[in-house]
Every structure is written in structure tokens, then in C-alpha cells.
Design an enzyme around this catalytic site. Structure first.
Site, PDB file in Angstrom:
ATOM      1  N   SER A 594       0.844  -1.190   0.000  1.00 12.36           N
ATOM      2  CA  SER A 594       0.000   0.000   0.000  1.00 12.36           C
ATOM      3  C   SER A 594       0.885   1.247   0.000  1.00 12.36           C
ATOM      4  O   SER A 594       1.630   1.462  -0.958  1.00 12.36           O
ATOM      5  CB  SER A 594      -0.950  -0.041   1.201  1.00 12.36           C
ATOM      6  OG  SER A 594      -1.960   0.925   1.067  1.00 12.36           O
ATOM      7  N   ASP A 669      -9.389  -4.645  -5.733  1.00 14.73           N
ATOM      8  CA  ASP A 669      -8.976  -3.690  -4.695  1.00 14.73           C
ATOM      9  C   ASP A 669      -9.818  -2.420  -4.815  1.00 14.73           C
ATOM     10  O   ASP A 669      -9.620  -1.614  -5.719  1.00 14.73           O
ATOM     11  CB  ASP A 669      -7.492  -3.371  -4.860  1.00 14.73           C
ATOM     12  CG  ASP A 669      -6.898  -2.631  -3.662  1.00 14.73           C
ATOM     13  OD1 ASP A 669      -7.662  -1.972  -2.948  1.00 14.73           O
ATOM     14  OD2 ASP A 669      -5.675  -2.728  -3.458  1.00 14.73           O
ATOM     15  N   HIS A 701      -7.746  -5.296  -1.230  1.00 13.46           N
ATOM     16  CA  HIS A 701      -6.482  -4.673  -0.819  1.00 13.46           C
ATOM     17  C   HIS A 701      -5.659  -5.589   0.090  1.00 13.46           C
ATOM     18  O   HIS A 701      -4.433  -5.472   0.159  1.00 13.46           O
ATOM     19  CB  HIS A 701      -6.770  -3.339  -0.114  1.00 13.46           C
ATOM     20  CG  HIS A 701      -5.582  -2.454   0.042  1.00 13.46           C
ATOM     21  ND1 HIS A 701      -4.805  -2.032  -1.030  1.00 13.46           N
ATOM     22  CD2 HIS A 701      -5.013  -1.891   1.145  1.00 13.46           C
ATOM     23  CE1 HIS A 701      -3.834  -1.253  -0.595  1.00 13.46           C
ATOM     24  NE2 HIS A 701      -3.930  -1.167   0.721  1.00 13.46           N
TER      25      HIS A 701
END
Length: 743
Positions: A594, A669, A701
């Protein structure tokens, strides 16, 4: 004969011990849950302050039970409910009490919507008559008891409903809800993700009014994701997602009066343009609602008290910051309607006490350290309970202090990460402690002085199991980088030889206010790092500028330039570590997920003379692709700060790639969209840069489910071996120069 036999037995035993201690941590061990620790699920302190309840699950029978334990003895005193005894229930996996504890809401089935939101099937258990009633035949959102336990409000199809639990009557209190257009009482995607809440409605103290936020997202741009599934044709998930600089939902505050059955809009006496309402909460006065309003830049936060009877408002508190103001759930109203508030206005996050008009009574905590959790206030002894990093920024401790700021006392006694769950009357607290050396231990403690009364769970079985494996100690230290002493941990191979050179694999996240260098027990990634250490790698993590718990200035230095100072710190830290005699500076890699993927990509591109490889999982590749609330909090809008967005986004530096790069993303995601990776791929292709990549179909995610995590970490491990594992043979003159530099 006897002597020989004894010697043989001893020999066998010694061999067994040696073999056991040589056991290697495998990826299968990690992702099968081999090292999972035991906890206390759905812990709830009973209102009497003498007992607590937990959810117990029998894996053999698949039955769930809510059991009550006595704080003082830790003995089970009652089973309130066991799913085996109720024909209508196949089991449940969560529960919540009404305020008077006469009723229990049971969660029996749920379907995820986004990260925090679910659609669920719920049952109501009445403790008096032992009956079980289904809340709704529909899957609903955020069911919440009224304070008098006579009703439940919930969200369904973007509208709000109230069910009377005595008559069974259901009242629909809003009618304009529409998918991807109007939402009543449930947050939209970006509020849920970035302000951290889903239930955007609240009951007043008299159970006759409901305040809620209405989201008009009709003009918010839509984002769509293909869902490949297993059918012949894929489908699409379409939802409203405001990217940086784009239109947000228009929000407004509303009130439903159950007595008059009237719906009205609540307004404050200030005109806001393009604003947020990140929190609402009724005060102890049944007619006075508190609401927090925030401008789009998030550097101004106003606390309003709104009288629901005459729709008048008062601005009670206004916070401003040159960068941004953090929103928390710490607002607490005391019996005299004064309130507790947390703020970092003096440079560190601390607790403040205000009277009901918003006048500061006093700053309760003070010092060059951060309050990390506010637990509550005991009116009987005039004491506030909280968690902080006063004992070092990698540690957490539980403290008490008088409301006037005096008589502070450390209640936890062991270094590491301590957190507390207090009894309703603040007589006891259950302390959860872990450190890098010890797994989670749950103890019953006295709230008066912190003394341990009894141990509840110690997870010694995990320690005993790990004794059979080759493991290395996580070493904490600091490293001086760009004028700052940064926290660092390092894991070396168990058979570490200071005369050898090892490849270095770095991990970081680096997002604003985050922390990865913390004195706490292993997560799954820590076991992966142990696995890599077994394979001959040194693993390290450095928390650079922009991370948290070292004060406002350290955290907010990255404002308007995300990815500049954080990347500089990772590159410089790698250079410094590469100069150490036992690290091979020609074999340094970095990875992250991320924000960490954004960072590792930037580090590889901008630090191409330092990093030889990087792995980026679900990375943001340009902040132009990410949502309004998070991105603009730190960057303002792309229209206002185009250079800040573009100069530090890795997608604009692909031409600098020289090392090996692995890019990974889930196609489902909803948070960091696959668009980020696809645009990065296109940029790399057009720059004629070779790289590796992997897409996990329909994974969000978190990229998990079934064997997904095992596959993901196997792929990353193999990539590390391929890129860092084989040492390049240096020419004699290169080796000489290198040794002179390190010397």
C-alpha cells in the site's frame, strides 16, 4: 549393559533436542496459522463492574456461547446463551448488549461490503424471557439498540429503519435512499475508509430522537471494477469514489423525532463550503447533539452543540493546524457536561478538559510524548485512564492521572506494548502485554495501582512451540539519518557471523503517523522475516520522517510532499547500513504494501544506486489516483499542488529503474485501485523497462483467501532469492576498493 542403555537414551535425547532446535519456519507453517496466539474474543465488561463476558467457540461442535466470568476469581459464573440450546440459531460469531444488558444482538451471518462495512443477519435475544427474534429477513447494516433497549435502528438499502421490539412494528424513517446517489445514516466509501466509521446515526439519551448524516453522492464520479468470478461472463462492481481534487458527497445533518414522527434538517450558524461531518454524538442532554465540522483541507475542525428542540447551535471549540487536524473518537462527556478532548496543539497528542461552554479547564497530560489511547474517566475517584509512549516511542504503557493533571501513575509494569480493557466501574482492567520477546499475555490488574492479580492467558504453548525452531532476536536500536535519530529493528541469521557479508532486505510502510518499529509480538510478516533470516538474509525496518509518535513536527514534515522526505530517509538508511562490515551493499532490497508499495517503488527508482530490487504490493503509484480525504489531508488538491503530486509519484520516475522490480496487485482492490498498477505497467513498458508482475483475480487490498497468502509470499520469497540470493563475484580490485571504503 545398563550403563550402555542409559548412554544410548541420553544420546537419543540429545539428538532429538538438536534436531528440534534446527527446525526451520516454513511458509506453510506461517500461513496455516501454526503460530497463532490465543486471545479473548468480544470482551465486554458487565455493567456491575464485577464481571465480564466473552464469546467462546467450540470448534468440534461448531457451537457459540456467551460466558460470564468473575473478575476477582476469573471463574466462569454463567453461560448466558449457547447456540446449541436454540433451534433457530446455527451459531453466531459476534454479539453486543443493550445498555441495560437486558437484550443481546447476535450476528449470525455477514457479507462484507467494504473494509469496515458488512451486511448482516441478526437475532435479538431477550434475557428475561429467553426468546430469540430475528431482526429482519433482509441483510441490514449497523443495527443499534436505543438506550432504553425498546427499539433498534438500522440501515437497509441506503435508508434508515426503526423496529419496536415490543410490538415488532418497523418504521422506515427515510425514503430517498438510492444506490450510488443518496445514503442515509451509513457512511459512503471514503468516510468509511478515511474517517474510520460506518454508523452515521446516533440515538439520544431518551431514545426518542435519532440524528444522522445524509450523503448526496449523486455527483461523485463512479469507479468500476470487473468481478471475474467463475461464471462465463464477468460482472462489474460500480461505486462512488472521489479521487483527489474531485467532487465529494454533499453532507447534511438530520433529525428524526420518534414522538412526532417528523424528519428535519439540523443546521449550524456558519456557512461551510465543501466540508465534512466526521463525527456526531449526543451529549448527556437528550436535546443537545454534538457534531464536528471540518473544511476540505482538514486544517480546521469545529465542535458544535446543536439544540434539537429549536435548531439553534453554538460553536464550542475550534481547532486549527498549519497542516491538518486529526479526528478521533476520544470526545467524552462528563456528568456536568464538561468534556474530554485530545489534541496535538502543543506539539504532542495530549488530553484536555473543557467546560460545557468550550472554555479550557486544564491540560490533563503534558510532555514530549504522545497519548496513544484514551480509555475513560472514573468520576468516583476523579481519574483519567490512558495509554501513552512516555516510556519510549516503541513501547506502550497504561497510566492513570487525576483530572487536574496531578498524581500520574504508570499502571503497567513490563516494557513492551500494553493495552487495557477496564471494568465498567474502573475497579479492574485486563492488561494485554506483548513484546518482541514474549507473546500476548492477558492479566487481571487492579486499576488503583496496576498490580497484577491473576494471569488469564499466557500463550506459553506458542513459546514452547517456537523453542523447536531456529529463530533470531529482533534487535531494536536507532540510526542517525538526515539529522534525525530514527527507530530501527533488525533481524540477523541465527548463525550470524560478523566476518561475513549478508544481503539486506528492508521493510517499511512510512505513511503519515504510522509505526512499524514497535516492541510487540510477532505478526505473520515477522515469522516471514524469521524465515528469510534462516535463508541467510538480514531483515531491517526503519521508521523515517513522517511516521508517528515522535511529535507533530516529526510527523507533519512531509506535508504537501508525500514521498520526498520518507524516501530520502530510506535511501540514506540503506546507504548507512550498507557500510556496515557484515552487510553486502551490492545486495540491498526493499519492500512494502500500500503506502509501503508506493515507497518501495520510489526507493528503487530514486535510489537506483543503492537498491538492487524492490517489491511493491498494492501500491499507490500516483496520488492523483487516490481518494480525497486521505490524499488532500496531506497534499491539498492536485489543482493547488500539482508539483507535490507529480514530483514524488513513482509513476513519473520509471525511467530511472535499473534493478529488479516485482509489482503485485489484487484486481478487486476497492481501496488502492488496480488502475495504479496498470498505469505503472504502461509507463514501464513505454520506458522499455523489464519487470515482473502478478495480479490476483478479485482479491481486495488485503490479497487473501484460501491459498492466496501462501502463494503471494512464496512468489515474493522466490523473487528475493533470485535477485538477492546469489552474490555477484567481485573482481579483486573491486573487492579491495570496497573493503577500503567500509574500513
Amino acid at each position: 549393559m545398563r550403563i550402555r542403555h542409559c548412554l544410548a537414551v541420553i544420546g537419543i535425547m540429545c539428538t532429538a533436542v538438536l534436531v528440534a532446535q534446527d527446525k526451520q519456519i516454513s511458509l506453510e507453517d506461517i500461513w496455516s496459522g501454526e503460530f497463532r496466539t490465543q486471545g479473548m474474543q468480544a470482551l465486554h465488561s458487565m455493567a456491575n463492574g464485577k464481571q465480564y463476558s466473552v464469546l467462546n467457540f467450540d470448534r468440534a461442535s461448531r457451537n457459540s456461547s456467551i460466558d460470564i466470568y468473575d473478575y476477582k476469581t476469573l471463574e466462569k459464573v454463567e453461560t448466558i446463551l449457547n447456540s446449541a440450546d436454540i433451534a433457530d440459531l446455527n451459531g453466531f460469531f459476534d454479539y453486543s448488549f443493550s445498555e441495560d444488558e437486558s437484550k443481546i444482538l447476535l450476528t449470525t451471518n455477514s457479507k462484507p461490503v467494504f473494509r469496515r462495512s458488512t451486511l448482516g443477519e441478526y437475532y435479538i435475544y431477550d434475557r428475561d424471557d429467553k426468546t430469540v427474534t430475528k431482526l429482519s429477513d433482509d441483510l441490514v447494516q449497523e443495527p443499534t439498540f436505543s438506550p432504553d433497549a425498546s427499539k433498534i435502528a438500522y440501515g437497509l438499502n441506503n435508508n434508515l429503519y426503526v423496529k419496536d421490539l415490543e410490538s415488532g412494528k418497523v418504521t422506515q424513517i427515510t425514503n430517498d435512499g438510492k444506490k450510488n446517489s443518496i445514503i442515509n445514516g451509513i457512511t459512503d466509501w471514503v468516510y468509511e475508509e478515511e474517517f474510520g466509521f460506518v454508523r452515521a446515526f446516533d440515538w439520544n439519551a431518551d431514545s426518542d430522537k435519532i440524528a444522522f448524516i445524509r450523503f448526496d453522492e449523486s455527483e461523485v464520479p463512479e469507479f468500476s471494477m470487473d468481478v471475474f468470478g467463475s461464471d462465463l461472463y464477468q460482472t462489474q462492481q460500480v461505486f462512488k469514489y472521489p479521487k483527489a481534487g474531485e467532487k465529494n458527497a454533499d453532507v447534511s445533518l438530520h433529525l428524526y423525532d420518534l414522538n412526532s414522527e417528523k424528519l428535519s434538517e439540523l443546521k449550524v450558524s456558519k456557512t461551510y463550503n465543501d466540508f465534512y461531518i466526521p463525527r456526531l454524538k449526543w451529549t448527556n442532554d437528550e436535546d443537545v447533539l454534538s457534531a464536528q465540522y471540518m473544511n476540505r483541507h482538514q486544517n480546521e475542525l469545529d465542535l458544535w452543540f446543536i439544540n434539537a428542540e429549536d435548531n439553534t447551535s453554538k460553536l464550542v471549540l475550534a481547532e486549527t493546524d498549519k497542516a491538518y487536524v486529526d479526528v478521533t473518537f476520544d470526545l467524552t462527556f462528563l456528568d456536568d457536561d464538561s468534556f474530554i478532548w485530545t489534541s496535538e496543539k502543543d506539539g504532542y497528542n495530549h488530553i484536555y478538559h473543557y467546560d460545557k461552554s468550550g472554555k479550557l479547564i486544564n491540560q490533563v497530560t503534558n510532555g514530549d510524548w504522545e497519548v496513544t489511547n484514551y480509555y475513560g474517566y472514573d468520576e468516583d475517584v476523579n481519574t483519567v485512564y490512558y495509554q501513552s509512549v512516555e516510556n519510549g516511542s516503541i513501547n506502550r504503557d497504561v497510566y492513570s492521572i487525576k483530572l487536574n493533571g496531578k498524581n500520574k501513575e504508570r499502571l503497567s509494569s513490563t516494557d513492551g506494548t500494553n493495552s487495557a480493557s477496564f471494568s465498567a466501574d474502573f475497579t479492574y482492567f485486563i492488561n494485554t502485554h506483548s513484546s518482541a520477546m514474549s507473546p500476548s499475555t492477558y492479566t487481571l490488574n487492579s486499576a488503583k495501582d496496576g498490580k497484577v492479580i491473576k494471569t488469564i492467558i499466557d500463550n506459553k504453548d506458542v513459546v514452547e512451540k517456537l523453542d523447536d525452531y531456529v529463530t533470531s532476536q529482533k534487535e531494536f536500536s536507532t540510526i542517525s539519518v538526515n539529522g534525525n535519530d530514527l527507530n530501527m529493528w533488525m533481524i540477523k541469521p541465527a548463525n550470524f557471523d560478523p566476518n561475513k557479508e549478508y544481503p539486506l532486505f528492508m521493510y517499511q510502510y512510512s505513511g503519515p503517523g504510522s509505526q512499524q518499529v514497535a516492541n510487540r509480538w510477532n505478526g505473520a510478516n515477522d515469522y516471514w522475516y524469521q524465515h528469510l533470516a534462516q535463508q541467510g538474509y538480514i531483515v531491517a525496518c526503519v521508521d523515517g520522517r513522517g511516521t508517528g509518535l515522535k511529535g507533530r513536527d516529526f510527523k507533519k514534515v512531509t506535508q504537501n510532499e508525500l514521498g520526498k522526505y520518507e524516501v530520502e530517509d530510506q535511501i540514506e538508511a540503506a546507504k548507512l547500513l550498507g557500510k556496515r562490515s557484515y552487510i553486502d551493499e551490492d545486495r540491498i532490497g526493499i519492500w512494502g504494501w500500500s503506502y509501503g508499495g508506493f515507497m518501495s517503488s520510489n526507493a528503487l527508482f530514486k535510489g537506483n544506486d543503492v537498491f538492487k530490487m524492490a517489491i511493491a504490493v498494492a501500491p499507490v503509484t500516483s496520488w492523483r489516483f487516490y481518494d480525497t480525504i486521505y490524499t488532500e489531508r496531506y497534499m491539498t488538491t492536485p489543482q493547488e499542488n500539482p508539483s507535490g503530486y507529480d514530483e514524488n509519484s513513482p509513476i513519473n520516475h520509471v525511467n530511472k529503474l535499473e534493478g529488479d522490480f516485482l509489482l503485485i496487485h489484487g484486481s478487486g482492490d476497492d481501496n488502492v485501485h488496480l488502475q495504479n498498477t496498470m498505469r505503472m505497467i504502461e509507463a514501464l513498458v513505454q520506458a522499455n523497462k523489464q519487470f515482473d508482475w502478478m495480479i490476483y483475480p478479485d482479491k481486495n487490498h488485503g490479497i487473501y483467501g484460501g491459498n492466496t497468502r501462501l502463494h503471494l509470499y512464496t512468489k515474493m520469497t522466490n523473487f528475493i532469492h533470485e535477485t538477492l540470493g546469489d552474490k555477484r563475484e567481485l573482481k579483486p580490485e573491486e573487492e579491495k576498493v570496497k573493503s577500503q571504503i567500509k574500513g
